[in-house]
Design a protein around this motif. Structure first.
Motif, mmCIF file in Angstrom:
data_model
loop_
_atom_site.group_PDB
_atom_site.id
_atom_site.type_symbol
_atom_site.label_atom_id
_atom_site.label_comp_id
_atom_site.label_asym_id
_atom_site.label_seq_id
_atom_site.Cartn_x
_atom_site.Cartn_y
_atom_site.Cartn_z
ATOM 1 N N LYS A 233 0.836 -1.202 0.000
ATOM 2 C CA LYS A 233 0.000 0.000 0.000
ATOM 3 C C LYS A 233 0.870 1.250 0.000
ATOM 4 C CE LYS A 233 -3.728 2.344 2.433
ATOM 5 N NZ LYS A 233 -4.605 2.352 3.626
ATOM 6 N N ASP A 234 0.626 2.108 -0.995
ATOM 7 C CA ASP A 234 1.360 3.364 -1.174
ATOM 8 C C ASP A 234 2.861 3.153 -1.319
ATOM 9 O OD1 ASP A 234 -1.017 4.831 -0.967
ATOM 10 O OD2 ASP A 234 -0.873 4.897 1.208
ATOM 11 N N GLY A 235 3.285 1.921 -1.557
ATOM 12 C CA GLY A 235 4.715 1.636 -1.732
ATOM 13 C C GLY A 235 5.520 1.724 -0.463
ATOM 14 N N GLU A 236 4.875 1.819 0.698
ATOM 15 C CA GLU A 236 5.605 1.953 1.958
ATOM 16 C C GLU A 236 6.234 0.630 2.365
ATOM 17 O OE1 GLU A 236 2.723 3.405 4.672
ATOM 18 O OE2 GLU A 236 2.920 5.487 4.015
ATOM 19 N N MET A 237 7.497 0.714 2.831
ATOM 20 C CA MET A 237 8.234 -0.473 3.243
ATOM 21 C C MET A 237 8.572 -0.376 4.734
ATOM 22 S SD MET A 237 8.423 -2.261 0.501
ATOM 23 C CE MET A 237 8.055 -1.949 -1.227
ATOM 24 N N GLU A 238 9.042 -1.488 5.259
ATOM 25 C CA GLU A 238 9.469 -1.515 6.657
ATOM 26 C C GLU A 238 10.505 -2.599 6.842
ATOM 27 O OE1 GLU A 238 6.301 -2.482 9.311
ATOM 28 O OE2 GLU A 238 6.276 -4.596 8.772
ATOM 29 N N MET A 239 11.244 -2.478 7.943
ATOM 30 C CA MET A 239 12.145 -3.542 8.382
ATOM 31 C C MET A 239 11.611 -4.085 9.699
ATOM 32 S SD MET A 239 16.144 -3.438 9.510
ATOM 33 C CE MET A 239 16.841 -4.839 10.391
ATOM 34 N N ALA A 269 17.369 6.202 5.943
ATOM 35 C CA ALA A 269 16.851 6.730 7.200
ATOM 36 C C ALA A 269 15.426 6.243 7.397
ATOM 37 C CB ALA A 269 16.901 8.254 7.195
ATOM 38 N N GLY A 270 15.127 5.771 8.582
ATOM 39 C CA GLY A 270 13.787 5.297 8.901
ATOM 40 C C GLY A 270 13.369 5.762 10.278
ATOM 41 N N ASP A 280 9.187 -13.251 22.146
ATOM 42 C CA ASP A 280 9.200 -14.685 21.857
ATOM 43 C C ASP A 280 9.824 -15.422 23.049
ATOM 44 O OD1 ASP A 280 10.067 -17.301 20.919
ATOM 45 O OD2 ASP A 280 9.622 -16.562 18.906
ATOM 46 N N PRO A 281 9.110 -16.357 23.676
ATOM 47 C CA PRO A 281 9.647 -17.025 24.872
ATOM 48 C C PRO A 281 10.845 -17.920 24.580
ATOM 49 C CG PRO A 281 7.592 -18.043 24.164
ATOM 50 C CD PRO A 281 7.759 -16.813 23.330
ATOM 51 N N GLN A 282 11.080 -18.278 23.329
ATOM 52 C CA GLN A 282 12.205 -19.145 23.004
ATOM 53 C C GLN A 282 13.449 -18.343 22.654
ATOM 54 O OE1 GLN A 282 10.826 -21.814 19.941
ATOM 55 N NE2 GLN A 282 9.617 -23.034 21.361
ATOM 56 N N THR A 283 13.303 -17.322 21.793
ATOM 57 C CA THR A 283 14.457 -16.531 21.378
ATOM 58 C C THR A 283 14.713 -15.342 22.288
ATOM 59 O OG1 THR A 283 13.123 -15.118 19.908
ATOM 60 C CG2 THR A 283 14.017 -17.165 18.982
ATOM 61 N N ARG A 284 13.733 -14.988 23.148
ATOM 62 C CA ARG A 284 13.822 -13.815 24.013
ATOM 63 C C ARG A 284 14.041 -12.551 23.193
ATOM 64 N NH1 ARG A 284 11.064 -15.735 27.516
ATOM 65 N NH2 ARG A 284 11.387 -13.735 28.534
ATOM 66 N N GLN A 285 13.372 -12.470 22.059
ATOM 67 C CA GLN A 285 13.460 -11.302 21.193
ATOM 68 C C GLN A 285 12.064 -10.816 20.839
ATOM 69 O OE1 GLN A 285 15.848 -12.717 17.868
ATOM 70 N NE2 GLN A 285 17.668 -11.767 18.724
ATOM 71 N N GLY A 286 11.978 -9.535 20.482
ATOM 72 C CA GLY A 286 10.735 -8.939 20.019
ATOM 73 C C GLY A 286 10.962 -8.223 18.707
ATOM 74 N N ILE A 287 9.877 -7.781 18.075
ATOM 75 C CA ILE A 287 9.953 -7.136 16.772
ATOM 76 C C ILE A 287 9.846 -5.624 16.936
ATOM 77 C CG2 ILE A 287 8.930 -6.949 14.478
ATOM 78 C CD1 ILE A 287 10.181 -9.618 14.978
ATOM 79 N N ALA A 288 10.792 -4.913 16.349
ATOM 80 C CA ALA A 288 10.718 -3.460 16.236
ATOM 81 C C ALA A 288 10.512 -3.141 14.756
ATOM 82 C CB ALA A 288 11.993 -2.804 16.751
ATOM 83 N N ARG A 289 9.397 -2.518 14.415
ATOM 84 C CA ARG A 289 9.045 -2.271 13.011
ATOM 85 C C ARG A 289 9.464 -0.856 12.626
ATOM 86 N NH1 ARG A 289 3.031 -4.606 12.072
ATOM 87 N NH2 ARG A 289 3.737 -4.430 9.908
ATOM 88 N N ILE A 290 10.357 -0.788 11.645
ATOM 89 C CA ILE A 290 10.955 0.480 11.224
ATOM 90 C C ILE A 290 10.393 0.847 9.853
ATOM 91 C CG2 ILE A 290 13.103 1.701 10.744
ATOM 92 C CD1 ILE A 290 14.495 -0.532 12.415
ATOM 93 N N ALA A 291 9.694 1.966 9.772
ATOM 94 C CA ALA A 291 9.138 2.432 8.497
ATOM 95 C C ALA A 291 10.230 3.115 7.693
ATOM 96 C CB ALA A 291 7.988 3.396 8.747
ATOM 97 N N ILE A 292 10.331 2.755 6.406
ATOM 98 C CA ILE A 292 11.317 3.365 5.510
ATOM 99 C C ILE A 292 10.633 3.683 4.195
ATOM 100 C CG2 ILE A 292 13.473 2.453 6.444
ATOM 101 C CD1 ILE A 292 13.189 0.019 4.777
ATOM 102 N N PRO A 293 11.025 4.776 3.537
ATOM 103 C CA PRO A 293 10.385 5.138 2.271
ATOM 104 C C PRO A 293 10.757 4.164 1.156
ATOM 105 C CG PRO A 293 12.241 6.589 2.714
ATOM 106 C CD PRO A 293 12.054 5.739 3.940
#
Length: 390
Positions: A233-239, A269-270, A280-293
């Motif tokens: 949508k609108d060409g928006e990307m993220e990491m 730049a994002g 995540d209880p196994q990896t002990r990691q979470g997701i940070a969503r970074i918007a980039i053009p």
């Protein structure tokens, strides 16, 4: 008295035993004296060598090294992470109508489309005939309604002369109303069929970038049969960065970030727009969503690294040449009060154009070697020289 007899030439010579002992004694004394002279000479040579070494040692040059005392500088606290690239809003597009055979596919991956634009069409010959049939029914019902209205109008003209009763007028009025209702029913049925036929066009639900296409002309498709196109949508990307549980707590929506796709030297730049509320209880990691053009180098499904800013603090800031590394980790060389080199293990933070932030291992008040560290060894004596401008 003892005598020795010795044959000399053709005659016999008699030698006194005491004389023989005196000769041997003299030989022993001479040999001992020679030995003493040799030992003395060796000791003399050794002493001269030591003195020569003592005079040569002070002439050995002590290397001059450039040092810096960086103090404390304000630097941004950063969190490094890796993750996958994706469309910020990934829209799957499929069949919403009856389905059938695809007749045309009008877009390719990488095309930009607007909301409602036709992406593909499905064969509709049967539906088209149904539309024409219902359109004819509408015309029939309109004719019936027109006739009923005309009959009502004539009856009203005769009612004053007594030829038509009020009951007949009521009956003709009801017939006219029924005919008009039939017109509306036929029109509604026509609109429904037209809508069904229109749904055979596979359209873009919003403006954006076509990412994938999995349909070709001649293919049979049906409702619920799967995704034919994927759009951003609108060409928006993220990491979608994988962040450790401890670092996740320091991040907030709105934090700036720099994203570098793997295999590319470009940095984008994002801005962090969402922090995962779960870990995540196994990896002990979470997701940070970074918007980039949008950029052609950002390919959904690819891998990237990110540096997220989580605040600011103070830390020593060193030139990159001052920080060395080996299998044990990062370290710097510090010149102590005795003018000797010491190794200090350090933890490196953010690396920027201003230098390398050192988060632990030094306080910034030390004399830190800025160059030639690779040629030094711990304990080596050096002559420090403060870098210019410091």
């Amino acid at each position: 008295m003892n005598y020795e007899t010795q044959l000399v030439g053709d005659s016999m010579t008699v030698i006194d035993d005491d004389d023989a002992r005196r000769r041997r004694k003299r030989l022993l004394l001479i040999g001992g004296g020679v030995a003493v002279v040799l030992v003395a000479a060796a000791a003399f040579i050794s002493m001269r060598g030591d003195k020569a070494g003592d005079t040569a040692a002070p002439t050995a040059q002590v290397p001059v090294v450039t040092v810096v005392s960086p103090g404390q500088s304000t630097v941004a606290r950063t969190v490094s992470a890796t993750g996958s690239l994706a469309a910020r809003i990934d829209m799957p597009v499929g069949v919403v109508g009856e389905g059938g055979m695809v007749t045309r596919v009008l877009v390719q991956p990488g095309d930009w489309v607007r909301a409602g634009q036709v992406l593909a069409t499905v064969e509709r010959s049967v539906q088209a005939e149904q539309v024409r049939s219902l359109a004819a029914q509408v015309e029939v019902q309109r004719a019936n309604a027109k006739l009923a209205q005309a009959q009502l109008d004539r009856a009203k003209a005769l009612v004053g002369r007594g030829f038509i009763s009020a009951a007949d007028i009521d009956q003709r009025t009801a017939t006219r109303d029924q005919a008009e209702a039939q017109v509306r029913v036929a029109a509604a049925q026509l609109a429904e069929q037209q809508a069904r036929t229109g749904r055979l066009d596979i359209r873009a639900p919003a403006s954006g970038l076509v990412l994938t296409r999995t349909v070709e002309p001649g293919q049979i498709v049906q409702a619920g049969g799967g995704t034919l196109f994927r759009m951003a949508k609108d060409g928006e990307m993220e990491m979608q960065a994988q962040v450790a549980e401890g670092d996740l707590a320091t991040l907030r929506a709105g934090n700036s970030a720099t994203v570098t796709p793997i295999g590319s030297t470009q940095k984008f730049a994002g801005r962090l727009w969402q922090v995962s509320p779960v870990v995540d209880p196994q990896t002990r990691q979470g997701i940070a969503r970074i918007a980039i053009p949008y950029n052609a180098a950002i390919r959904p499904g690819g891998f990237a690294s990110a540096m997220l800013t989580s605040g600011s603090g103070t830390a020593p800031l060193l030139p990159e040449s001052a920080v060395q590394s080996d299998p044990k980790g990062s370290y710097v060389y510090v010149v102590n009060a005795k003018g000797q080199v010491e190794r200090r293990d350090v933890t490196v933070g953010q690396v920027s154009d201003n230098g390398v932030a050192v988060t632990s291992g030094i306080t910034g008040t030390e004399q830190i070697v800025t160059s030639a560290g690779a040629f030094l060894t711990p304990g080596q004596k050096v002559k420090p020289e403060l870098a210019k401008g410091r």
